[in-house]
Scaffold this motif. Sequence first.
Motif, PDB file in Angstrom:
ATOM      1  N   VAL A 807       0.845  -1.210   0.000  1.00  0.00           N
ATOM      2  CA  VAL A 807       0.000   0.000   0.000  1.00  0.00           C
ATOM      3  C   VAL A 807       0.874   1.251   0.000  1.00  0.00           C
ATOM      4  O   VAL A 807       0.621   2.222  -0.711  1.00  0.00           O
ATOM      5  CB  VAL A 807      -0.919   0.011   1.260  1.00  0.00           C
ATOM      6  N   ALA A 808       1.933   1.216   0.814  1.00  0.00           N
ATOM      7  CA  ALA A 808       2.732   2.438   1.036  1.00  0.00           C
ATOM      8  C   ALA A 808       3.738   2.631  -0.095  1.00  0.00           C
ATOM      9  O   ALA A 808       4.725   1.888  -0.174  1.00  0.00           O
ATOM     10  CB  ALA A 808       3.466   2.323   2.366  1.00  0.00           C
ATOM     11  N   ASP A 809       3.475   3.588  -0.949  1.00  0.00           N
ATOM     12  CA  ASP A 809       4.443   3.907  -2.008  1.00  0.00           C
ATOM     13  C   ASP A 809       5.506   4.829  -1.437  1.00  0.00           C
ATOM     14  O   ASP A 809       5.316   6.036  -1.312  1.00  0.00           O
ATOM     15  CB  ASP A 809       3.726   4.575  -3.195  1.00  0.00           C
ATOM     16  N   ASP A 810       6.634   4.241  -1.010  1.00  0.00           N
ATOM     17  CA  ASP A 810       7.696   5.021  -0.361  1.00  0.00           C
ATOM     18  C   ASP A 810       8.762   5.428  -1.384  1.00  0.00           C
ATOM     19  O   ASP A 810       9.893   5.743  -1.022  1.00  0.00           O
ATOM     20  CB  ASP A 810       8.319   4.196   0.770  1.00  0.00           C
ATOM     21  N   ASP A 814      11.499  -0.908  -5.503  1.00  0.00           N
ATOM     22  CA  ASP A 814      10.855  -2.232  -5.479  1.00  0.00           C
ATOM     23  C   ASP A 814       9.351  -2.160  -5.184  1.00  0.00           C
ATOM     24  O   ASP A 814       8.708  -3.188  -4.977  1.00  0.00           O
ATOM     25  CB  ASP A 814      11.564  -3.150  -4.480  1.00  0.00           C
ATOM     26  N   PHE A 815       8.770  -0.927  -5.161  1.00  0.00           N
ATOM     27  CA  PHE A 815       7.357  -0.820  -4.758  1.00  0.00           C
ATOM     28  C   PHE A 815       6.429  -1.614  -5.668  1.00  0.00           C
ATOM     29  O   PHE A 815       5.550  -2.349  -5.201  1.00  0.00           O
ATOM     30  CB  PHE A 815       6.906   0.652  -4.679  1.00  0.00           C
ATOM     31  N   GLU A 816       6.612  -1.489  -6.990  1.00  0.00           N
ATOM     32  CA  GLU A 816       5.705  -2.176  -7.927  1.00  0.00           C
ATOM     33  C   GLU A 816       5.796  -3.703  -7.740  1.00  0.00           C
ATOM     34  O   GLU A 816       4.802  -4.410  -7.811  1.00  0.00           O
ATOM     35  CB  GLU A 816       6.031  -1.793  -9.382  1.00  0.00           C
ATOM     36  N   VAL A 817       7.025  -4.186  -7.509  1.00  0.00           N
ATOM     37  CA  VAL A 817       7.202  -5.630  -7.278  1.00  0.00           C
ATOM     38  C   VAL A 817       6.459  -6.050  -6.015  1.00  0.00           C
ATOM     39  O   VAL A 817       5.741  -7.059  -5.993  1.00  0.00           O
ATOM     40  CB  VAL A 817       8.719  -5.970  -7.133  1.00  0.00           C
ATOM     41  N   ARG A 818       6.631  -5.243  -4.953  1.00  0.00           N
ATOM     42  CA  ARG A 818       5.950  -5.550  -3.673  1.00  0.00           C
ATOM     43  C   ARG A 818       4.446  -5.584  -3.871  1.00  0.00           C
ATOM     44  O   ARG A 818       3.755  -6.496  -3.419  1.00  0.00           O
ATOM     45  CB  ARG A 818       6.291  -4.486  -2.618  1.00  0.00           C
TER      46      ARG A 818
END
Length: 923
Positions: A807-810, A814-818
């Motif tokens: 949920v948290a786009d930091d 690697d956000f898209e992978v997560r």
Amino acid sequence: MEEAKPNLALVYQAVQALYHDPDPAGKERASVWLGDLQRSMYAWEISDQLLQLKQDVESCYFAAQTMKMKIQTSFYELPQDTHNALRDSLLTHIQNLKDLSPIIVTQLALAIADLALQMASWKGCVHTLIEKYNNDISSMPFLIEILTVLPEEVHSRSLRIGANRRTEIIEDLAYYSSTVVTLLTSCVEKTGNDEKMLIKVFRCLGSWFNLGVLDNNFMASNQLLMVLFQVLQRDETSTNLHEAASDCVCSALYAIENVDTNMPLALQLFQGVLTLETAYHMAVAREDLDKVLNYCRIFTELCETFLETTVRSPGQGMGDLRTLELLLICAGHPQYEVVEISFNFWYRLGEHLYKINDAALHTIFRPYIQRLLHCLARHCQLDPDHDGIPEDTDDFGEFRMRVSDLVKDVIFLVGSMECFSQLYSTLKDGNPSWEVTEAILFIMAAIAKSVDPENNPTLSEVLQQVVLLPENVHMAVRYTSIELVGEMSEVVDRNPRFLDPVLNYLMKGLREKPLASAAAKAIHNICSVCRDHMAQHFQGLLDIARSLDSFALSTEAAVGLLKGTALVLARLPLEKIAECLSDLCAVQVVALKKLLDDGSANGKSADPTIWLDRLAVIFRHTNPIVENGQTHPCQKVIQEIWPVLSETLNAHQADNRIVERCCRCLRFAVRCVGKGSASLLQPLVTQMVSVYQVYPHSCFLYLGSILVDEYGMEDGCRQGLLDMLQALCMPTFQLLEQQNGLRNHPDTVDDLFRLATRFVQRSPVTLLSSSIIVHIIQCAIAATSLDHRDANCSVMKFIRDLIHTGVADDYEEDFEVRKQLIGQAMEQHGQQLITQLMHSCCFCLPPYTLPDVAEVLWEVMVFDRPTFCRWLEHALKGLPKETSGGAVTVTHKQLTDFHKQVTSAEECKQVCWAIREFTRLFR
């Protein structure tokens, strides 16, 4: 037990063995067998038959208790068409057995009450019972017993009747409450001064007051209220009756806490209690402590009830300050147990006045607090013939600790400085006896920290005088003066010239057995507050630490001294720290080595926990400021100590307590040097995994979480840490998959999910891409129903943090992978998770866990609201809509309202409120 129905003779034999078998093993066998019987379906019929036979008190008590237990916990076993027959049978039993024993009557009354609460088809049960029995005076005792326990059981934890049924019952009981009070009144008129009956009546009335359903206008003018106060005013009232009447008045006062909406009854109770002052003095004169305590309970409850009124309009109407006078009269009683009853009220009064913060109000209440403090100081005095130091752990010691806490809470009303100065001048100008001196020093120690130490000549003078106390004063005075010095460490920090005399004074105490622990605690305080000034005394602290066991210290005091030493050590120049830390650890390391050598010589190692705990406290509090790029000064020392810790761990690997202490010690060592412990990582993980395969101590999982926290972001360590996690998970899952595995091993659940959560926080993609994640999620879903505070909190935090990584786009790459990986996990487990969470909330978890559940639901909803709406709808359809007693648990409207509240929530706390309200329907 389910195979065949046991015959009655066998059951009777087991009951006799339970009560009369001289052999404890025989008793135990009978207890286990009867426990199995109680859980079986046959228990209903067998207990009914035993009650019909009426053979003796024991078998009837067992049967009545079984009946109550079955109705409370297994009511669902009975078809609805048997409920009427069960009710009629229980009423017959209670009538037939009414003279056998009061405890049997109580058990049957509870069974009838619990049945009435669950049996939706039994309408107006109070009315039915009164109609049936009120004309028969011999049935009156058991009728009143049923009417007493019925309101008490409404909020029973054993009955999950749900909020809808509970509301229906409370409305029903409120409707018939006046009928009950009228019955009780006529009962008193008929039986006159029959003491047993009066006690029953007062207990019953108190029970209805506690439920909060009595009409206050009706009660204000009721005869029973007058009878209550007459009983309390009479000098010849027996102890038991006095207690019952006092309990009833306290319940009435508690019930009208909202004074403004209960005005007529509030006024009657207020005036009634004020008439009891004379009776209190009579009880004091007769040295009747039981009655004195009862009156003090009533006066305290009066003050608690009218607290808001007293603060809002002091001295006017029901804010009459005579209520406080009554409490101060009680505070003057020589027995400290009397004043202790009122502590909660004084604490609440202080809290109220602190929040309002009105100088005029403070002026009104200040004299009362001053008088209270005066009484408390007197109550804290030891007996003049007391020898040695004050005891901390006996009842009087605990009372003094509570006094100390209360004084800290109310001192702002009097002024810390003013009070401190007054107490000091009493010591300086008078010549009080030792026990008065000690009590004054004790109160001074309680408030010393709240006195401003800035340029304060009185504080300086007190410190000067205390350290000059001669050694021939009473031991208790010296003990408490040492405690006072410890509380004045801020003053020492502002006036470093006192440091030497203070340390000399404390060193004298340290060398005397009775004073050693108090002196050690005071030195620890000085080290904590005066860390910079104490650096010059480090050698002295080191000398003490080296010969710690030559002083008669409690374990806690010894560890405290080492903590103080470590805090000062951290302030030394960096180049000195390594050598000094090595010296400080040497004593413990040598002792551990000796234990290992002795162990290999005689094959059995002695307990090393004392040395491990001391090392742990040194590592925990040695936290020097190390700039980037500098080598941590503690690194070398910890590397040197590791082999001894490793050997100790191996030698005691089967002993959970010792392994836990080893892990704790290693945890603080790793935390102390952070990344500087890299060379230990490989050997430590290898040893942890190898021992865990044989002895799955949960502390290894906790230690693993520390390693992940420190090294999880290092690329070179991630795979190794994942291998560690997988190796630790296999034995863990085997343990938790056993029957009742989750419930029997809550510490393992707690530590496993701490470890998994650390992975999510430090290296989410590593974990989410691994094959182990599916098993961890499955385990987490199963564990959501575990009713254990720490374990459940860890599980919920893991699930919440896991979903939050998607949920948290930091702005990490690697956000898209997560997000994609979380999407896959949710697709696989989402419905199961939501269904299990709803079931756990409604049937397994206590209310305090609900905020954690709400956070999980919130994260799932933020991740994918449309899918969450479908999952929640499906989960709600699976919940039962009716109780086994035929009452409606949840209506269609309540289900749709809840679904809408949750799915339209704009913040997490709205989800939490919705769940709180909704789960009440199932409690």
